[in-house]
Design a protein around this motif. Sequence first.
Motif, PDB file in Angstrom:
ATOM      1  N   GLY A   1      -7.465   1.671  -1.726  1.00  0.00           N
ATOM      2  CA  GLY A   1      -8.106   1.310  -2.994  1.00  0.00           C
ATOM      3  C   GLY A   1      -7.741  -0.060  -3.519  1.00  0.00           C
ATOM      4  N   ALA A   2      -7.029  -0.873  -2.744  1.00  0.00           N
ATOM      5  CA  ALA A   2      -6.626  -2.217  -3.213  1.00  0.00           C
ATOM      6  C   ALA A   2      -7.714  -3.218  -2.847  1.00  0.00           C
ATOM      7  N   TYR A   3      -8.868  -3.074  -3.494  1.00  0.00           N
ATOM      8  CA  TYR A   3     -10.023  -3.898  -3.130  1.00  0.00           C
ATOM      9  C   TYR A   3      -9.794  -5.361  -3.469  1.00  0.00           C
ATOM     10  N   LEU A   4      -9.129  -5.627  -4.605  1.00  0.00           N
ATOM     11  CA  LEU A   4      -8.871  -7.013  -5.019  1.00  0.00           C
ATOM     12  C   LEU A   4      -7.988  -7.712  -4.000  1.00  0.00           C
TER      13      LEU A   4
ATOM     14  N   VAL B   1      -6.444  -1.361   5.766  1.00  0.00           N
ATOM     15  CA  VAL B   1      -5.505  -0.470   5.075  1.00  0.00           C
ATOM     16  C   VAL B   1      -5.613  -0.667   3.567  1.00  0.00           C
ATOM     17  N   ALA B   2      -5.760  -1.916   3.135  1.00  0.00           N
ATOM     18  CA  ALA B   2      -5.881  -2.190   1.700  1.00  0.00           C
ATOM     19  C   ALA B   2      -7.127  -1.510   1.130  1.00  0.00           C
ATOM     20  N   LEU B   3      -8.222  -1.573   1.856  1.00  0.00           N
ATOM     21  CA  LEU B   3      -9.444  -0.907   1.392  1.00  0.00           C
ATOM     22  C   LEU B   3      -9.248   0.608   1.385  1.00  0.00           C
TER      23      LEU B   3
ATOM     24  N   CYS C   1       0.833  -1.208   0.000  1.00  0.00           N
ATOM     25  CA  CYS C   1       0.000   0.000   0.000  1.00  0.00           C
ATOM     26  C   CYS C   1       0.865   1.254   0.000  1.00  0.00           C
ATOM     27  N   GLY C   2       2.001   1.188   0.687  1.00  0.00           N
ATOM     28  CA  GLY C   2       2.937   2.302   0.623  1.00  0.00           C
ATOM     29  C   GLY C   2       2.531   3.532   1.418  1.00  0.00           C
TER      30      GLY C   2
END
Lengths: 505, 97
Positions: free
Chosen positions: A427-430, A422-424, A342-343
């Motif tokens: 924007g890293a939904y996948l 954090v992923a959500l 995610c960075g």
Amino acid sequence: MFEHDFLAPFPEIFLINATIILLIYEVVLSTSKKYDYPPLVRNVSWLGLLSVVRLGGRVWENEEPYRYLITILLLAANAPLTVANLFYNNLIINNFTYFCQIFLLLNTASTIVMCLDYFKEESLNAFESIVLILLFTRSMLLMISAYDLIAMYLAIELQSLCFYVIPALKRDFEFSTEAGLKYFILGAFSSGILLFGCSMIYGFIGVTNFEELAKIFIGYKITLFGAQSSGIFMGILFIAVGFLFKITTVPFHMWALDVYEGSPTLVTTFFSIAPKISILANMVRVFIYSFYDPTWQQLFFFCSIASMILGALAAMAQNKVKRLLAYSSIGHVGYLFIGFSCGTIEGIQSLLIGVFIYVLMTINVFAIVLALRQNCFKYIADLGALAKTNPILTITLSITMFSYAGIPPLAGFCSKFYLFFVALGCGAYLLALIGVVTIFISCFYYIRFVKIMYFDTPKTWILYKPMDREKSLLLAITLFFITFFFLYPSPFFLITHQMALSLCL
Amino acid sequence: MGILLDEPKFPVIERAPSAATTISNFNLTDWLRVTAVTSASIPVGYLAGGSVNIRGPSMYTAGLIGLMGGFMYAYQCSAGRLMGMFPNDDEVARYKR
């Protein structure tokens, strides 16, 4: 010339000196006719533990003595730790470094505690393994505080050289020798790739310091198709591949399974725990601080997804405990990479929380595996009827497996929840979706342990011996954290947030 | 050369004290630290050597490790006081800073 430099790395200097003293002590005494050539492993383990525990006294940055204790326990956010660049910007000391090193030392102490009884049970008089563990710890401390590509590579090589030897500890066991040889060849290969990447970076840019690289790469778009940029791209790619090899991420994980299974169980424990902390800390500094670019996010997204899927699916077919735990380790690295890729500051924080909780769970599991080892515990089916003979150990292992499976309200659930959150958020939904699905799949083989312990009968007669005191204490401490972490996680969240901020600001 | 990025919180006696200056600045508390750490290490070594009847050498080795650790700990505290990182009223009075 070096005004403050030798004052800050006093723990590393102390560890080197203590290791040399222990090595001389071992060599002299093990060949001593006067003392009848004594077996020294347990004795040296205690002295090694004394050295590591002594290292915890890093007070030079703090206002009052023993502030580090308060820092660890409660007041990380308010502790004004010193930030310093040392040895012409080759090493750095800040909150991130400090807490990673403290955590690493605690893990090393846990591993040495686990090995106090191990060598006696295995009839292995390998006192040099303790020296190698201490040297490995020293190199990891240096790796965490490395601030230059050369310093980083030297620390990685120091670590690797110590680690190539210990899988082959059981010299009369062919799997152990095979594991050592495989790790040596593949480790040397990955180190070579990493060094090639570092040399390409230096060749195209002219600097090796992380701070200078960070300044150069601000706003600089790295692509495969620019004249100079392609060289930089390949250099960073090689560095990434070298690191991914060492942290056993898919698709560079092949060596891990045979090495984990063939090595002595104590070495497998150390493989599963210690390198993850130092290598992830280094990767965070290299890729999020120095080479911050969305290009790498795609690579780490792919590795994260692949590791989670492989870790979940491949472990289902495993019957051997160590191999299953190796796949579990690969899967968990995939989860940790969610936060890493995610960075963001929250991503780094979730990564640190995930590493901490993963390490606690792994210490717990391997302490149980080592405790049951004397009963030829190799297959999962050997756990049959453990609930009848040792109910407390069964409950401990059950809780740890539930935590691995991410079942609330245990610590494993907290770490995975925060990683997906954090992923959500970025924007890293996948990534989050695949993570949730793979956790559901992995529940199968984690809860299979519980089913076998409570409902299966053992295949052969098994005699259970009482566990030693040190492992019992270690199990109690780790189980306490795993079970009650959800009640008061704030201090730990504050510490990890402070660590993430010190890296990014 | 090391670059400290944190501001000293107390008066700075010497920004980069040498080893001789630091050791000569050891006060009673520092020597007590050295003694305490060494004393704590010796019984650990003695007990660790019990299982294989090497109590003596184990005790001396642990004492040596403890002496080194205690000395380094006291050195850190003394250097910290001279550099203004730790409370240093005695040093301020002595050097009149």
